[in-house]
Design an enzyme around this catalytic site. Structure first.
Site, PDB file in Angstrom:
ATOM      1  N   GLU A 503       0.857  -1.182   0.000  1.00  0.00           N
ATOM      2  CA  GLU A 503       0.000   0.000   0.000  1.00  0.00           C
ATOM      3  C   GLU A 503       0.896   1.236   0.000  1.00  0.00           C
ATOM      4  OE1 GLU A 503      -3.133   0.111   2.887  1.00  0.00           O
ATOM      5  OE2 GLU A 503      -4.091   1.764   1.839  1.00  0.00           O
ATOM      6  N   GLU A 774      -1.646   0.010  13.458  1.00  0.00           N
ATOM      7  CA  GLU A 774      -2.904   0.333  12.782  1.00  0.00           C
ATOM      8  C   GLU A 774      -4.099  -0.025  13.663  1.00  0.00           C
ATOM      9  OE1 GLU A 774      -3.342  -1.810   9.146  1.00  0.00           O
ATOM     10  OE2 GLU A 774      -4.733  -0.334   8.305  1.00  0.00           O
TER      11      GLU A 774
HETATM   12  C1  RAM Z   1      -6.221   2.291   4.756  1.00  0.00           C
HETATM   13  C2  RAM Z   1      -5.009   3.074   5.041  1.00  0.00           C
HETATM   14  C3  RAM Z   1      -5.209   4.387   5.751  1.00  0.00           C
HETATM   15  C4  RAM Z   1      -6.633   4.758   5.947  1.00  0.00           C
HETATM   16  C5  RAM Z   1      -7.502   4.330   4.814  1.00  0.00           C
HETATM   17  C6  RAM Z   1      -8.943   4.679   4.992  1.00  0.00           C
HETATM   18  O1  RAM Z   1      -5.984   1.383   3.730  1.00  0.00           O
HETATM   19  O2  RAM Z   1      -4.118   2.269   5.749  1.00  0.00           O
HETATM   20  O3  RAM Z   1      -4.538   4.440   6.978  1.00  0.00           O
HETATM   21  O4  RAM Z   1      -6.681   6.152   6.078  1.00  0.00           O
HETATM   22  O5  RAM Z   1      -7.380   2.985   4.534  1.00  0.00           O
END
Ligand code: RAM
Length: 915
Positions: A503, A774
C-alpha cells in the site's frame, strides 16, 4: 620599554574598541534560513523567497531589521545590486518577504541581515548566506528524456510480479578547460543514482521522490565541480522503476499501460572565463539492462547479481560497444520539471541488531529491537555462487519464524548473488522495507553468522527530529518513542499511511490528524508544504480532493480525508507562522469548500466517507467502518473546513470571503445541531450516538453553548459505558484530548490515556509495540495476530503526541508561529515529573515540571522576540507562587492562576504547598 608602551596602547585600543562594540551593537543574527527553513539551498525552487533568522539569546525583542541581497558576497552589505529592504521598523524575524525582482534559473545570490534590539541598538551584520536557484522552467532544459529501446518492458520475477529491469546508462565527454563550477541538473520518471567518473553523486536515496508525475517532476541539482577531471570524463546513471513505473497495491495500475522509466540530465560546466559547456542526455548515450541490479521494486525488493558487475562502467575508456543507443523523447510541456521543494530521502540513522536468533533451517534472524524503515546493509563473507537472501518482517509468529502475512503482495526480499570469495559490503539501492526483523539465509555454511553481518539503515526525508519529551512514566515515554518512530517510518518523501505492505500511499486522513504532532517532533515545514503542492495539483475540476496524494485511488473525495486540504494548511500556518502557506493554498481551500457545498442539501452533507475508520467493536457490516453516522461526519467536516477557510480569509485580509464563510458556518452549525441533537444535548434518533459523534460536534465547536454544555454529559456517559475505553477510530481518537481538556475533564483523559487494557495506547505497548500500530490489538500475547493483514507502523494514532507536548509538558502556540507561547502544563498525580522542548522559529522553547515534597516546580525558557503566558492550576488558597524568587503579578481565572507577558529568558516557577 618601547614594547611595553605599544602593548599598553594596544590594550587601550582593544578595551575602547570592545566598549564601543558592547555599547553600540548586539550579537549577530543566527541561523539564516529561506522560505520553509532552507539553509544555503542549492538548486532552490522559490523565486520570491522569504527570509528568517534567530536573535541572540541576550536580546529581548527586535524593533527593526535590514536585509541586503547582492550577486556577489564582496558587494555586501553596502553595494547592493539585487535588493535592499532598507531599515524596516518591525519585530518580524521570520518569513520576511523578498521584494526584489524574482530570482532566475541558476541565479546565485548572497544575503545578510542586521537587526535592532529593544533599546534600538543595532547588531552587526550576520554571516553571509546564499541561495543558488535550480532550473525553474522547462525551457531551461536542452536535454531530452532517454531510456533503453526495449520492446519487452517487463521482467517477471521469481515470485510472479512484473518489474522493469533497471537500466544502466552512460555517456563519455571531454572537459578540457579550467573548471570554475559544474552543476548536474537531473531527474527521472522512476528512481535514479548518478555517477561521474566512477564516483557516486550525492548521498540521496530514491531520488527524485514522489509527485503527481503527469503534472510535475522534481529535479535535483548537484555541485559536481570536484568530480570532473581534465580531458576524458564519464557520466553514468542507474535507473529503476520506483514510484513512477512501479505498482501500487496488489493490482492497481497493472491493467493500464505503465510508462517505462526514463531519465533526463543536464551537466553545465562553467570555466574560469565564464564559458559554459553543456552535456545533455540525448542520443549520444548508451544503455544496457545487463547490469548487476537485476530487478528492483519498491514493494518487492532488489536482486543484485555480482556476476553481472561491469567494472568501471561509469568511467572513461569502458567498452560500451555492446550497449544499445538510447531512445529519446522530448519534454512534454504539460509536465513541469521543477526543483525539489523539500529535502531528499537519506540514510538518517544506523541500527545494530540487538539479537541474533539461530533458526532450524540454515537461516538466521536478526532483531533490530525497533520496527524501522529503510534497508539492511550487509557485511559478510561469501563464496562464489552463494545466494544471500534477506526477508524482512515486522513481527515473529508463534513459532518464532518471520511473520510476513501482513505485507500483502509486497515481497520485501533482497538477494545478493556472489561471484567470488570475499567479504562483501552491499545494500539495495532502489527499494525500501518496513521491518524489525530480517531473516538471512543462503550464507555459506563455512561461516558462522555474527551480529556484525547486518546493519539497519533507517531512511526518511532529511528533516531533523527536534522535539523532546520525557516523563516519570516509562510507558508514556515509550509511547512518545513509538510516535517518533511512526513519523520516521512514514515520512518517506510523502506522508505514507504505512511503510511495509503493498500500500504505502499518501493517505490524507492520516496526515490531517497527525500534522500538529509531526511539527512538535520535527522540522517538517518544507515536507508538508511540498506535499500540499502535490495536493493542489491533484484537485479535481469539481474541487474535490483525492483520498491519497499523489492520487492512485480514483477520482473521488471523502469527508475527513479530503478535508486535509484545509486542515493541513491551517495547522502548518498556525504552528510555523508562515502565512505564505495560506496564500499558496487558499484557492484550493475555497474550491474544496464549494465542493462541500455542492454535496450538501440544506447544509447537511451527503459526501461519502470511510467513516470513523477502524473503530473498535464496530457493529457495521464492514467492521472497519465505525458506527458514527456518515452524514454526521461529513457535515462536521464541512463545518470545520469552512471554519478554517474563514480563518485563512481573515489572515489574508479577504474581508468579503470571511463574511461569506462566517454566515455559511453559522448555517451549517445550526443545521447540524437541528439534525443530530435533541434539546437535551443528546444525539437523537434515528442516528446512533457514539463517542466520535460527540467528539466531532464538540471538537469542532459546532453546537451552541447551551447544547455544548449538555452534550458533554452524554459524551462522558459514552465513556462510562465503555469503562473509559476508546470506541473511536481514526477520526474520533485525535479529538478526544482537546475535547475532554477544553470541557474541563482532563482527569478523565489521563484515565483513558493511562489505560492498560484494550483498546488503548498502552495496550499495544504491553503487547510489545515499538511503533504506532494500525489496530490496538494487531497482535496480542493471548491471541496472536488479528485476522486481517495489518500494519505495525501506522502513525495516525500517534496524534495524541500533540497533547503530550501541549498539556503534559505544557508548550503550545498562543499566537501563530509561537510569537506568543502558552505554557499550560497539566500536572497530574499519575506523573511525578514531565518535560518537553520544541525548536520554534524563534529558538528553543523548553518546559519541565516536577513535584518536590509539597511543592510544584516549573522551569521554562522563552526564546527572544516572543512573549509567553503561563497558566497553572489553582492548587489552593495557601499555595504560594514565586517566579525567579519574586512574587509575580498574577490573575486568577476559573481554576487557574495566570502570569502573562513574560519575555525571553529562563524562569523558575515555584509553587509552594501545593499538596
Ligand atoms: C487504509 C489506510 C489508511 C486509511 C484508509 C482509509 O488502507 O491504511 O490508513 O486512512 O485505509
Amino acid at each position: 620599554m618601547r614594547i611595553n608602551i605599544i602593548c599598553i596602547i594596544l590594550l587601550q585600543c582593544l578595551l575602547l574598541g570592545c566598549n564601543e562594540i558592547s555599547k553600540n551593537t548586539v550579537q549577530v543574527p543566527e541561523q539564516l534560513r529561506v522560505s520553509e527553513g532552507f539553509q544555503n539551498p542549492l538548486g532552490f525552487y522559490d523565486a520570491t523567497p522569504s527570509f528568517s533568522w534567530k536573535l541572540s539569546q541576550t536580546v529581548k525583542k527586535q524593533t527593526a531589521y535590514t536585509i541586503v541581497v547582492a550577486s556577489n558576497p564582496d558587494l555586501l552589505p553596502n553595494q547592493l545590486d539585487i535588493w535592499n529592504s532598507g531599515k524596516v521598523t518591525s519585530n518580524q524575524s521570520t518569513f520576511v518577504k523578498y521584494e526584489g525582482k524574482p530570482l532566475k534559473s541558476r541565479q546565485n545570490v548572497f544575503w545578510q541581515v542586521q537587526y535592532w534590539d529593544e533599546n534600538n541598538t543595532p547588531s552587526n551584520w550576520s554571516e553571509t548566506a546564499q541561495i543558488e536557484m535550480g532550473l525553474l522552467s522547462n525551457s531551461e532544459w536542452k536535454a531530452k528524456w532517454i531510456k533503453i529501446p526495449d520492446p519487452k518492458q517487463w521482467e517477471t520475477t521469481q515470485y510472479g510480479t512484473r518489474l522493469f529491469r533497471p537500466q544502466y546508462l552512460r555517456n563519455d565527454f571531454k572537459s578540457d578547460t579550467d573548471v570554475k563550477k559544474a552543476r548536474l541538473y537531473i531527474t527521472s520518471k522512476g528512481v535514479f543514482q548518478a555517477y561521474i567518473n566512477g564516483r557516486k553523486i550525492g548521498n540521496d536515496v530514491l531520488t527524485p521522490g514522489w509527485t503527481p508525475y503527469h503534472k510535475r517532476i522534481e529535479t535535483l541539482t548537484y555541485d559536481v565541480t570536484e568530480n570532473l577531471q581534465n580531458d576524458k570524463n564519464t557520466i553514468g546513471i542507474i535507473l529503476a522503476e520506483g514510484w513512477h513505473s512501479g505498482r501500487f497495491g496488489p493490482r492497481r495500475r497493472w491493467d493500464t499501460v505503465v510508462a517505462p522509466p526514463q531519465v533526463i540530465c543536464q551537466l553545465e560546466i562553467e570555466d574560469i572565463k565564464g564559458k559554459v559547456k553543456t552535456i545533455i542526455s540525448d542520443d549520444n548515450w548508451k544503455a544496457t539492462r545487463k547490469g548487476p541490479i537485476r530487478t528492483s521494486g519498491l514493494y518487492d525488493g532488489e536482486v543484485y547479481d555480482a556476476n553481472f558487475e561491469m567494472p568501471n562502467w561509469s568511467q572513461p575508456n569502458f567498452d560500451d560497444s555492446t550497449w544499445e543507443t538510447v531512445e529519446t523523447e522530448d519534454i512534454n510541456p504539460k509536465t513541469q520539471l521543477f526543483p525539489k521543494k523539500h529535502a531528499t530521502l537519506k540514510n538518517k540513522m544506523t541500527l545494530q541488531p540487538i539479537e541474533l536468533i539461530q533458526t532450524e533451517d540454515n537461516s538466521v534472524l536478526f532483531d533490530f529491537g525497533q520496527n524501522m524503515v529503510g534497508v539492511v546493509r550487509l557485511n559478510l563473507p561469501v563464496k562464489k555462487g552463494d545466494t544471500i537472501k534477506l526477508r524482512h518482517g515486522e513481527m515473529l509468529d508463534s513459532k518464532g519464524a518471520l511473520f510476513t502475512k501482513n505485507l500483502g503482495s509486497a515481497k520485501s526480499i533482497d538477494y545478493y548473488i556472489a561471484k567470488e570469495n570475499k567479504v562483501v559490503t552491499w545494500q539495495p539501492t532502489f527499494t525500501f522495507h518496513g521491518f524489525r526483523y530480517v531473516e538471512l539465509s543462503g550464507f555459506n555454511s563455512a561461516f558462522k553468522p555474527e551480529k556484525s553481518w547486518v546493519k539497519g539503515l533507517v531512511q526518511y526525508s532529511d528533516f531533523e527530529m527536534q522535539g523532546e519529551f520525557n516523563s516519570s512514566h516509562p510507558k508514556l515515554n515509550q509511547l512518545h518513542s513509538n510516535i517518533q518512530w511512526g513519523l520516521r517510518g512514514n515520512f518517506f518523501d510523502v506522508p505514507l499511511d504505512c511503510p511495509q505492505r503493498s500500500e504505502r500511499l499518501g493517505w490524507t486522513g492520516d496526515a490531517q490528524v497527525f500534522i500538529p504532532t509531526s511539527l512538535y517532533l520535527s522540522d517538517t515545514h518544507a515536507f508538508w508544504a511540498a506535499w500540499l503542492t502535490s495536493m493542489r495539483e491533484e484537485q479535481f475540476s469539481n474541487g474535490g480532493i483525492p483520498v491519497v496524494v499523489p492520487n492512485f485511488t480514483g477520482n473521488f473525495a471523502q469527508a475527513g480525508w479530503s478535508d486535509a486540504c484545509t486542515i493541513v494548511p491551517w495547522e502548518l500556518y498556525f504552528r510555523t507562522g508562515d502565512a505564505g502557506v495560506l496564500e499558496d493554498n487558499y484557492t484550493m481551500m475555497k474550491r474544496w469548500c464549494a465542493y462541500h457545498t455542492s454535496e450538501a442539501t440544506n447544509h447537511i452533507s451527503h459526501m461519502s466517507t470511510v467513516g470513523d475508520w477502524l473503530q473498535p467493536y464496530s457493529q457495521q457490516k464492514d467492521d472497519r467502518r465505525g458506527d458514527t453516522p456518515n452524514t454526521l461526519i461529513s457535515t462536521a467536516f464541512y463545518a470545520q473546513s469552512v471554519k478554517l477557510t474563514m480563518k485563512a480569509a481573515e489572515i489574508l485580509g479577504f474581508k468579503e470571503d470571511k463574511k461569506y464563510y462566517e454566515q455559511l458556518l453559522d448555517s451549517i452549525s445550526k443545521a447540524f445541531e437541528n439534525e443530530y441533537f435533541n434539546d437535551e444535548g443528546q444525539i437523537k434518533q434515528p442516528y446512533t450516538p457514539t463517542q466520535t459523534g460527540y467528539l466531532l460536534a464538540l471538537g469542532f465547536d459546532i453546537l451552541s453553548q447551551e447544547t455544548t454544555d449538555k452534550a458533554i454529559h452524554y459524551l462522558l456517559k459514552e465513556f462510562e459505558n465503555t469503562d473509559n475505553h476508546l470506541r473511536t477510530g481514526f477520526i474520533g481518537t485525535p479529538l478526544l484530548a482537546p475535547v475532554l481538556d477544553k470541557t474541563g475533564h482532563a482527569d478523565k483523559l489521563f484515565e483513558i490515556l493511562f489505560k492498560e487494557t484494550y483498546p488503548s495506547w498502552f495496550y499495544s505497548i504491553n503487547q510489545g509495540a515499538t511503533t504506532m500500530w494500525e489496530r490496538w490489538d494487531g497482535y496480542t500475547h493471548d491471541k496472536g495476530f488479528a485476522d486481517r493483514a495489518l500494519s505495525f507502523n501506522h502513525y495516525a494514532y500517534g496524534a495524541i503526541g500533540q497533547w503530550m507536548y501541549e498539556r503534559i509538558a505544557g508548550i503550545a502556540p498562543l499566537e501563530a508561529g509561537y510569537q506568543k507561547i502558552l505554557f499550560a502544563p497539566m500536572p497530574h498525580l499519575k506523573l511525578n515529573e514531565a518535560s518537553g522542548s520544541y525548536e520554534s522559529q524563534y529558538g528553543r522553547i523548553t518546559a519541565s515540571w516536577k513535584f518536590m515534597d509539597n511543592d510544584f516546580i516549573y522551569n521554562i525558557s522563552i526564546p527572544p522576540n516572543t512573549s509567553a503566558k503561563v497558566v497553572l492550576p489553582f492548587f489552593s488558597d495557601t499555595a504560594n507562587l514565586t517566579v525567579n524568587g519574586q512574587a509575580p503579578a498574577l490573575t486568577k481565572e476559573k481554576n487557574t492562576v495566570v502570569i502573562d507577558d513574560l519575555i525571553n529568558g529562563d524562569y523558575k516557577i515555584i509553587y509552594k504547598n501545593t499538596r
